[in-house]
Design an enzyme around this catalytic site. Structure first.
Site, PDB file in Angstrom:
ATOM      1  N   GLU A 136      -3.924  -9.582  -5.624  1.00 43.53           N
ATOM      2  CA  GLU A 136      -3.157  -8.599  -4.847  1.00 43.53           C
ATOM      3  C   GLU A 136      -3.290  -7.252  -5.535  1.00 43.53           C
ATOM      4  O   GLU A 136      -3.171  -7.162  -6.752  1.00 43.53           O
ATOM      5  CB  GLU A 136      -1.687  -9.016  -4.791  1.00 43.53           C
ATOM      6  CG  GLU A 136      -0.781  -7.947  -4.204  1.00 43.53           C
ATOM      7  CD  GLU A 136       0.697  -8.338  -4.190  1.00 43.53           C
ATOM      8  OE1 GLU A 136       1.025  -9.535  -4.227  1.00 43.53           O
ATOM      9  OE2 GLU A 136       1.530  -7.413  -4.157  1.00 43.53           O
ATOM     10  N   GLU A 141       3.403   1.757  -3.345  1.00 42.89           N
ATOM     11  CA  GLU A 141       4.602   0.924  -3.295  1.00 42.89           C
ATOM     12  C   GLU A 141       5.749   1.652  -3.981  1.00 42.89           C
ATOM     13  O   GLU A 141       5.582   2.255  -5.044  1.00 42.89           O
ATOM     14  CB  GLU A 141       4.352  -0.431  -3.978  1.00 42.89           C
ATOM     15  CG  GLU A 141       5.465  -1.430  -3.715  1.00 42.89           C
ATOM     16  CD  GLU A 141       5.126  -2.851  -4.161  1.00 42.89           C
ATOM     17  OE1 GLU A 141       4.200  -3.009  -4.963  1.00 42.89           O
ATOM     18  OE2 GLU A 141       5.812  -3.785  -3.712  1.00 42.89           O
TER      19      GLU A 141
END
Ligand SMILES: *[C@@H]1O[C@H](CO)[C@@H](O)[C@H](O)[C@H]1NC(C)=O
Ligand SMILES: *[C@@H]1O[C@H](CO)[C@@H](O)[C@H](O)[C@H]1NC(C)=O
Ligand SMILES: *[C@@H]1O[C@H](CO)[C@@H](O)[C@H](O)[C@H]1NC(C)=O
Ligand SMILES: *[C@@H]1O[C@H](CO)[C@@H](O)[C@H](O)[C@H]1NC(C)=O
Ligand SMILES: *[C@@H]1O[C@H](CO)[C@@H](O)[C@H](O)[C@H]1NC(C)=O
Ligand SMILES: CC(=O)N[C@H]1CO[C@H](CO)[C@@H](O)[C@@H]1O
Length: 392
Positions: A136, A141
């Protein structure tokens, strides 16, 4: 369930001395922005945040995903429903590209607004077919009223980063199998929240290479000409030090942990990062919750996206897959093959019913199961990852 997926496959070959060129293979933008993505259509059965990631029909009818008059894609949180306390999930969006991208890819993300506000947790990230085991990469974010973007790479056990890595961001966690992944905090200004929006947004480029993963960020006024000119072939050799670098090193054979990646855009609410009381309290009052009128709490909880573009390196047919090159040193040349493969990933029966209380029960059950998985530890995770990689 067995189904077909389009995969953008690339293998690479190191050629020292030539330019580092990438050619456009996908342009997600304008009226066609949503064509290349699948809508999730479930409550958050993955990260257990307090959302229902609606399907495309509902996204359209609730006006949560659309292209605005400026030709930009909007993905937003429902801010018109007055949610009673017994309804734990608010409607938002999670979309995933139909395409998978292999090493030798470059993804560029240009946004003018990112979702922010108390309880809000947006991300632009990538994953393999079997999350979280196939790697990932978190490119954008952030949570709540945090001011700076945080980048991360997640792997199963066996990969650590260190202060000796050259990058402009600040290193955080160094074990990539940690729950947060190995993290890097952006140091350039205006990378998240209200400041990002007021500054006209910015652009991220992520190089996914056999040499590692490298993420650059530019606030609007600093975006390089190769990107502002909308060129279909770009040379990245003058980009300099990335904000975050996750190179292949003796402490981390990064590529071993990754399979071809899909791009994901989502907005979560509360959950395992934004909702943790001590973290939530550092920028927001009270306790994280999604209930109540929705406005003004979620009036800034939207992405406005100019484009997402995927590039791969062009060139002659590959003869080798080895490289130890630094991100901006020598050069990688890659032949691209667009192929169709079969995959068993993504199968499974739908989970959750429509009612608030049984969603709650299912949430609790999955939460308990997730805790169990964590407790089993890294050896099992590595074994599972090995099986998955072999199956792929
Ligand atoms: C979309 O979701 C709604 C609500 O969850 C559901 O009623 C509807 O059947 C779904 N539509 C499709 C096409 O899956
Ligand atoms: C950028 O270029 C691509 C093709 O290379 C084209 O499809 C797209 O419309 C262009 N976008 C703009 C904003 O000019
Ligand atoms: C790193 O991982 C790749 C992919 O699994 C493998 O081909 C390579 O041999 C590994 N390199 C080292 C030094 O272990
Ligand atoms: C909801 O958010 C949008 C921006 O996404 C805003 O225009 C609108 O005024 C907000 N409030 C309501 C009640 O819709
Ligand atoms: C979560 O829901 C999606 C959509 O219904 C489904 O495809 C997926 O298998 C589910 N995943 C888990 C871990 O339950
Ligand atoms: C984001 C959100 O809806 N927060 C609400 C949480 O609950 C308090 C009252 O307890 C509301 O004031 C917030 O708006």
């Amino acid at each position: 369930m067995l189904f077909r997926r389009s995969v953008v496959l690339a293998t690479s070959l190191t050629l020292v001395g030539s330019a580092m060129g990438y050619d456009l293979v996908r342009d997600y933008s304008g009226q066609n922005f949503f064509d290349g993505w699948d809508f999730y259509g479930s409550w958050d059965n993955l990260t257990l945040s307090q959302v229902w990631w609606v399907n495309e029909t509902r996204a359209t009818s609730e006006h949560l995903a659309y292209v605005n008059d400026a030709g930009r894609a909007i993905l937003r949180v429902d801010n018109t429903t007055n949610l009673p306390p017994n309804m734990p999930n608010r409607d938002t969006i999670r979309i995933t590209t139909k395409d998978y991208y292999d090493f030798g890819s470059l993804w560029v993300f240009d946004a003018t607004h990112l979702p922010y506000g108390c309880s809000v947790w947006p991300a632009f990230w990538t994953k393999g077919p079997n999350w979280p085991f196939d790697g990932e990469i978190d490119i954008v974010e952030g949570i709540n009223l945090q001011k700076d973007n945080q980048m991360a790479v997640h792997t199963t056990q066996g990969c650590t980063t260190s202060n000796s890595i050259v990058q402009s961001g600040s290193i955080g966690f160094t074990d990539c199998s940690h729950g947060s992944g190995c993290t890097v905090r952006e140091n350039k200004p205006n990378s998240f929240g209200q400041n990002f929006a007021q500054n006209g947004g910015g652009v991220w480029a992520t190089q996914y290479d056999v040499a590692g993963v490298f993420i650059w960020y530019w606030p609007r006024s600093d975006v390089p000409a190769e990107l502002t000119s909308n060129a279909s072939s770009i040379d990245i050799s003058s980009w300099g030090t990335p904000s975050a670098a996750f190179p292949v090193t003796p402490q981390c054979n990064l590529t071993e942990f990754f399979t071809p990646q899909q791009l994901v855009l989502d907005i979560a609410l509360c959950g395992d990062w934004a909702g943790v009381q001590s973290i939530y309290s550092s920028t927001c009052p009270g306790t994280c919750n999604v209930t109540g009128p929705g406005s003004p709490a979620y009036d800034n909880a939207w992405f406005e996206i100019n484009y997402v573009r995927a590039f791969t390196t062009g060139g002659p047919a590959p003869t080798s897959t080895s490289t130890t090159s630094a991100p901006t040193g020598s050069t990688t040349s890659i032949a691209t093959v667009i192929a169709t493969v079969t995959s068993t990933a993504g199968s499974g029966s739908p989970t959750g019913s429509g009612s608030g209380s049984s969603q709650n029960d299912t949430n609790a059950a999955v939460r308990a199961a997730a805790v169990g998985v964590h407790a089993v530890g890294a050896v099992l995770l590595s074994l599972v990852a090995g099986v998955v990689l072999a199956a792929w």
